[in-house]
Design a protein around this motif. Structure first.
Motif, short mmCIF file in Angstrom:
data_model
loop_
_atom_site.label_atom_id
_atom_site.label_comp_id
_atom_site.label_asym_id
_atom_site.label_seq_id
_atom_site.Cartn_x
_atom_site.Cartn_y
_atom_site.Cartn_z
N PRO A 164 -7.13 4.52 -11.97
CA PRO A 164 -7.96 3.72 -12.87
C PRO A 164 -9.30 3.31 -12.24
O PRO A 164 -9.57 2.14 -11.98
CB PRO A 164 -7.07 2.51 -13.17
CG PRO A 164 -6.23 2.36 -11.96
CD PRO A 164 -5.97 3.75 -11.46
N SER A 165 -10.14 4.31 -12.01
CA SER A 165 -11.46 4.06 -11.47
C SER A 165 -12.36 5.22 -11.82
O SER A 165 -11.93 6.39 -11.75
CB SER A 165 -11.40 3.90 -9.94
OG SER A 165 -12.70 3.88 -9.38
N THR A 166 -13.62 4.96 -12.16
CA THR A 166 -14.57 6.05 -12.42
C THR A 166 -14.92 6.78 -11.13
O THR A 166 -15.45 7.89 -11.19
CB THR A 166 -15.86 5.50 -13.06
OG1 THR A 166 -16.39 4.45 -12.21
CG2 THR A 166 -15.58 4.92 -14.45
N LYS A 167 -14.63 6.17 -9.98
CA LYS A 167 -14.86 6.84 -8.71
C LYS A 167 -13.81 7.92 -8.44
O LYS A 167 -14.00 8.80 -7.58
CB LYS A 167 -14.85 5.84 -7.56
CG LYS A 167 -15.95 4.78 -7.59
CD LYS A 167 -15.85 3.91 -6.35
CE LYS A 167 -16.89 2.81 -6.36
NZ LYS A 167 -16.58 1.77 -7.34
N GLY A 168 -12.64 7.75 -9.06
CA GLY A 168 -11.54 8.67 -8.82
C GLY A 168 -10.72 8.33 -7.60
O GLY A 168 -9.85 9.09 -7.18
N VAL A 169 -10.97 7.16 -7.02
CA VAL A 169 -10.22 6.74 -5.83
C VAL A 169 -10.21 5.21 -5.76
O VAL A 169 -11.15 4.56 -6.20
CB VAL A 169 -10.86 7.32 -4.55
CG1 VAL A 169 -12.27 6.77 -4.32
CG2 VAL A 169 -9.99 7.05 -3.33
N LEU A 170 -9.11 4.66 -5.28
CA LEU A 170 -9.01 3.23 -5.05
C LEU A 170 -8.54 3.02 -3.60
O LEU A 170 -7.64 3.69 -3.14
CB LEU A 170 -7.98 2.59 -6.00
CG LEU A 170 -8.41 2.45 -7.46
CD1 LEU A 170 -7.23 1.94 -8.31
CD2 LEU A 170 -9.58 1.49 -7.58
N ARG A 204 0.83 -1.21 0.00
CA ARG A 204 0.00 0.00 0.00
C ARG A 204 0.86 1.26 0.00
O ARG A 204 0.58 2.22 -0.72
CB ARG A 204 -0.91 0.01 1.22
CG ARG A 204 -2.11 -0.91 1.13
CD ARG A 204 -3.05 -0.68 2.29
NE ARG A 204 -3.68 0.63 2.22
CZ ARG A 204 -4.43 1.15 3.20
NH1 ARG A 204 -4.61 0.46 4.31
NH2 ARG A 204 -4.98 2.33 3.06
N GLU A 205 1.90 1.24 0.82
CA GLU A 205 2.77 2.42 0.90
C GLU A 205 3.51 2.65 -0.41
O GLU A 205 3.62 3.78 -0.89
CB GLU A 205 3.77 2.25 2.05
CG GLU A 205 4.68 3.45 2.24
CD GLU A 205 5.68 3.26 3.36
OE1 GLU A 205 6.75 3.92 3.32
OE2 GLU A 205 5.43 2.45 4.28
N ALA A 206 4.03 1.58 -1.00
CA ALA A 206 4.79 1.71 -2.25
C ALA A 206 3.90 2.18 -3.40
O ALA A 206 4.36 2.91 -4.28
CB ALA A 206 5.46 0.38 -2.59
N LEU A 207 2.64 1.79 -3.41
CA LEU A 207 1.74 2.17 -4.49
C LEU A 207 1.32 3.63 -4.41
O LEU A 207 0.94 4.23 -5.42
CB LEU A 207 0.49 1.29 -4.48
CG LEU A 207 0.64 -0.09 -5.10
CD1 LEU A 207 -0.60 -0.93 -4.85
CD2 LEU A 207 0.93 0.00 -6.59
N GLY A 208 1.37 4.21 -3.22
CA GLY A 208 0.99 5.60 -3.09
C GLY A 208 -0.45 5.85 -3.50
O GLY A 208 -1.36 5.13 -3.08
N ASP A 209 -0.67 6.82 -4.39
CA ASP A 209 -2.04 7.16 -4.80
C ASP A 209 -2.57 6.24 -5.90
O ASP A 209 -3.71 6.39 -6.33
CB ASP A 209 -2.13 8.62 -5.24
CG ASP A 209 -1.23 8.92 -6.44
OD1 ASP A 209 -0.73 7.99 -7.09
OD2 ASP A 209 -1.02 10.12 -6.73
N LYS A 210 -1.76 5.32 -6.37
CA LYS A 210 -2.15 4.31 -7.36
C LYS A 210 -2.40 4.88 -8.76
O LYS A 210 -2.94 4.19 -9.63
CB LYS A 210 -3.39 3.52 -6.91
CG LYS A 210 -3.21 2.82 -5.57
CD LYS A 210 -4.48 2.13 -5.12
CE LYS A 210 -4.32 1.52 -3.75
NZ LYS A 210 -5.58 0.95 -3.24
#
Length: 201
Positions: free
Chosen positions: A195-201, A82-88
């Motif tokens: 990569p989400s239509t929600k704008g957040v993962l 999770r930390e390495a992915l950051g904001d994804k």
């Protein structure tokens, strides 16, 4: 070239002391010292087949059993992911793999969804609770995956389609996990945001 995505995690409890470092953009160099040789082998091949660089050092109450060490390494790996992915931003998000190893065949699908969910399916005639690879209980695969999915906030489906040898079952599972995760966290230059239509993962 984009910078490497790395993270370090330390975890200390009355049961285990763990230090873990992860580079998602590595070259497959894995070094594991958990005191559980089979688990070390699985972590090192996970790094090799995912092209991650991974260092794990763990001390745990192995005289009780291997459960706490394996689960807590899964927790740390999920947190590091999770930390390495950051904001994804820019990742593919989805990954999958179908991995054979002799008679064993394992299918893995991953969504870096932000929603923890694990579905682990094995043949009814092959209950993990009754299987061992040497002294390593196959049931600990589920404990490791659950810790990884919860703390990495992944949706993970892993199905053992066929197997007879517990070693092959476990090794194909870790290799499949590595390849599916590598695909899901890979950067795609066409994806500029989350990569989400929600704008957040």
């Amino acid at each position: 070239m984009a910078s490497h995505r790395t993270a370090s995690v330390e975890r200390s409890t009355e049961e285990t002391q763990i230090s873990l470092w992860l580079d998602l953009d590595g070259s497959g160099k894995g070094e594991a010292g958990t005191g559980i040789p089979f688990f070390d082998h699985m972590l090192e091949l996970f790094a090799r087949h995912g092209l991650f660089d991974l260092q794990v050092r763990a001390r745990g109450d192995r005289e009780v059993d291997f459960h706490h060490t394996v689960e807590d390494v899964g927790i740390c790996l999920g947190q590091a992911l999770r930390e390495a992915l950051g904001d994804k931003k820019g990742i593919r998000r989805y990954g999958f793999a179908l991995v054979p190893m002799d008679e064993a065949l394992v299918e893995v699908a991953i969504d870096v969804s932000g929603r923890p969910f694990l579905a682990l399916r094995t043949p009814e005639l092959l209950p993990l609770a009754l299987l061992h690879a040497g002294t390593f209980p196959a049931q600990l695969l589920e404990e490791f995956l659950r810790a990884l999915t919860v703390h990495g906030t992944l949706t993970l489906h892993l199905e053992v389609r066929a197997a007879r040898d517990p070693h092959h079952l476990l090794e194909a599972s870790f290799k499949g996990l590595a390849r599916a995760l590598a695909m899901s966290v890979e950067r795609d230059g066409r994806i500029l945001d989350i990569p989400s239509t929600k704008g957040v993962l």
